[in-house]
Design a protein around this motif. Structure first.
Motif, PDB file in Angstrom:
ATOM      1  N   GLU A 146       1.024  -1.206   0.047  1.00 23.52           N
ATOM      2  CA  GLU A 146      -0.018  -0.111   0.092  1.00 23.52           C
ATOM      3  C   GLU A 146       0.857   1.251  -0.019  1.00 23.52           C
ATOM      4  O   GLU A 146       0.399   2.522  -0.621  1.00 23.52           O
ATOM      5  N   LEU A 147       1.937   1.293   0.613  1.00 25.92           N
ATOM      6  CA  LEU A 147       2.829   2.316   0.609  1.00 25.92           C
ATOM      7  C   LEU A 147       3.239   2.803  -0.666  1.00 25.92           C
ATOM      8  O   LEU A 147       3.084   3.818  -1.067  1.00 25.92           O
ATOM      9  N   ALA A 148       3.765   1.755  -1.543  1.00 25.87           N
ATOM     10  CA  ALA A 148       3.976   1.756  -2.924  1.00 25.87           C
ATOM     11  C   ALA A 148       2.973   2.511  -3.642  1.00 25.87           C
ATOM     12  O   ALA A 148       3.079   3.360  -4.478  1.00 25.87           O
ATOM     13  N   GLN A 149       1.696   1.796  -3.538  1.00 22.22           N
ATOM     14  CA  GLN A 149       0.797   2.435  -4.327  1.00 22.22           C
ATOM     15  C   GLN A 149       0.363   3.894  -3.859  1.00 22.22           C
ATOM     16  O   GLN A 149       0.175   4.649  -4.902  1.00 22.22           O
ATOM     17  N   ARG A 150       0.373   4.132  -2.809  1.00 26.24           N
ATOM     18  CA  ARG A 150      -0.112   5.567  -2.300  1.00 26.24           C
ATOM     19  C   ARG A 150       0.875   6.386  -2.844  1.00 26.24           C
ATOM     20  O   ARG A 150       0.713   7.482  -3.172  1.00 26.24           O
ATOM     21  N   LEU A 151       2.329   6.121  -2.791  1.00 26.94           N
ATOM     22  CA  LEU A 151       3.371   6.928  -3.213  1.00 26.94           C
ATOM     23  C   LEU A 151       3.161   7.436  -4.437  1.00 26.94           C
ATOM     24  O   LEU A 151       3.174   8.411  -4.936  1.00 26.94           O
ATOM     25  N   GLY A 171       8.218  -1.765  -3.936  1.00 23.81           N
ATOM     26  CA  GLY A 171       7.965  -2.459  -2.884  1.00 23.81           C
ATOM     27  C   GLY A 171       9.389  -3.066  -2.552  1.00 23.81           C
ATOM     28  O   GLY A 171       9.250  -4.032  -1.591  1.00 23.81           O
ATOM     29  N   VAL A 172      10.429  -3.030  -2.965  1.00 28.27           N
ATOM     30  CA  VAL A 172      11.622  -3.278  -2.625  1.00 28.27           C
ATOM     31  C   VAL A 172      11.953  -2.923  -0.991  1.00 28.27           C
ATOM     32  O   VAL A 172      12.756  -3.666  -0.317  1.00 28.27           O
ATOM     33  N   ARG A 173      11.671  -1.766  -0.922  1.00 25.53           N
ATOM     34  CA  ARG A 173      12.100  -1.368   0.301  1.00 25.53           C
ATOM     35  C   ARG A 173      11.064  -0.541   0.978  1.00 25.53           C
ATOM     36  O   ARG A 173      10.391   0.252   0.331  1.00 25.53           O
ATOM     37  N   GLY A 174      11.091  -0.241   2.360  1.00 23.60           N
ATOM     38  CA  GLY A 174       9.967   0.552   3.291  1.00 23.60           C
ATOM     39  C   GLY A 174      10.875   1.814   3.184  1.00 23.60           C
ATOM     40  O   GLY A 174      11.879   1.967   2.829  1.00 23.60           O
ATOM     41  N   SER A 175      10.070   2.808   4.250  1.00 28.26           N
ATOM     42  CA  SER A 175      10.927   3.880   4.644  1.00 28.26           C
ATOM     43  C   SER A 175      10.620   4.227   5.816  1.00 28.26           C
ATOM     44  O   SER A 175       9.848   3.559   6.824  1.00 28.26           O
ATOM     45  N   ASN A 176      11.716   4.974   6.429  1.00 28.93           N
ATOM     46  CA  ASN A 176      11.701   5.324   7.778  1.00 28.93           C
ATOM     47  C   ASN A 176      10.854   6.392   8.084  1.00 28.93           C
ATOM     48  O   ASN A 176      10.518   7.230   6.779  1.00 28.93           O
ATOM     49  N   VAL A 177      10.384   6.970   9.144  1.00 27.59           N
ATOM     50  CA  VAL A 177       9.348   7.814   9.474  1.00 27.59           C
ATOM     51  C   VAL A 177      10.045   9.164   9.068  1.00 27.59           C
ATOM     52  O   VAL A 177       9.252  10.076   8.510  1.00 27.59           O
ATOM     53  N   GLN A 234      -0.308  14.740   4.417  1.00 28.00           N
ATOM     54  CA  GLN A 234       0.018  14.301   5.614  1.00 28.00           C
ATOM     55  C   GLN A 234       0.524  12.919   5.554  1.00 28.00           C
ATOM     56  O   GLN A 234       0.234  12.172   4.791  1.00 28.00           O
ATOM     57  N   LEU A 235       1.402  12.680   6.350  1.00 27.92           N
ATOM     58  CA  LEU A 235       2.279  11.217   6.719  1.00 27.92           C
ATOM     59  C   LEU A 235       1.291  10.262   6.688  1.00 27.92           C
ATOM     60  O   LEU A 235       1.699   9.259   6.096  1.00 27.92           O
ATOM     61  N   SER A 236      -0.032  10.568   7.364  1.00 27.62           N
ATOM     62  CA  SER A 236      -0.749   9.342   7.522  1.00 27.62           C
ATOM     63  C   SER A 236      -1.569   9.058   6.208  1.00 27.62           C
ATOM     64  O   SER A 236      -1.879   7.789   6.055  1.00 27.62           O
ATOM     65  N   GLU A 237      -1.502   9.832   5.128  1.00 23.73           N
ATOM     66  CA  GLU A 237      -2.034   9.705   4.049  1.00 23.73           C
ATOM     67  C   GLU A 237      -1.073   8.613   3.284  1.00 23.73           C
ATOM     68  O   GLU A 237      -1.460   7.800   2.235  1.00 23.73           O
ATOM     69  N   LEU A 238       0.120   8.594   3.441  1.00 24.77           N
ATOM     70  CA  LEU A 238       1.238   7.590   2.973  1.00 24.77           C
ATOM     71  C   LEU A 238       1.406   6.518   3.587  1.00 24.77           C
ATOM     72  O   LEU A 238       1.397   5.265   2.863  1.00 24.77           O
TER      73      LEU A 238
END
Length: 71
Positions: A3-8, A39-45, A58-62
């Protein structure tokens, strides 16, 4: 793809930004953006916060608390 990848990718394209433009505006590398979008890597905050700010969201949107899923 997570989902992070899709949202970004969704918000980047919605803003009409290339990966390079987003990376420069967020202060991260192009390869970092590609890695998250693939999707190979996540991200730090901290870095994700920079990316969210560059996208004007907003950060929450990603990160996953957004109420809608337009993708």
């Amino acid at each position: 793809m997570g989902e992070l990848a899709q949202r970004l990718r969704y918000y980047r394209k919605l803003r009409g930004m290339s990966v390079r433009e987003l990376a420069e505006k967020a202060g991260v590398s192009v390869s970092y953006i590609y890695a998250i979008e693939s999707g190979v890597r996540g991200s730090n905050v901290v870095k994700l916060g920079q990316i969210a700010e560059a996208l004007g969201v907003q950060l929450s949107e990603l990160w996953g608390d957004a109420p809608e899923r337009p993708w």
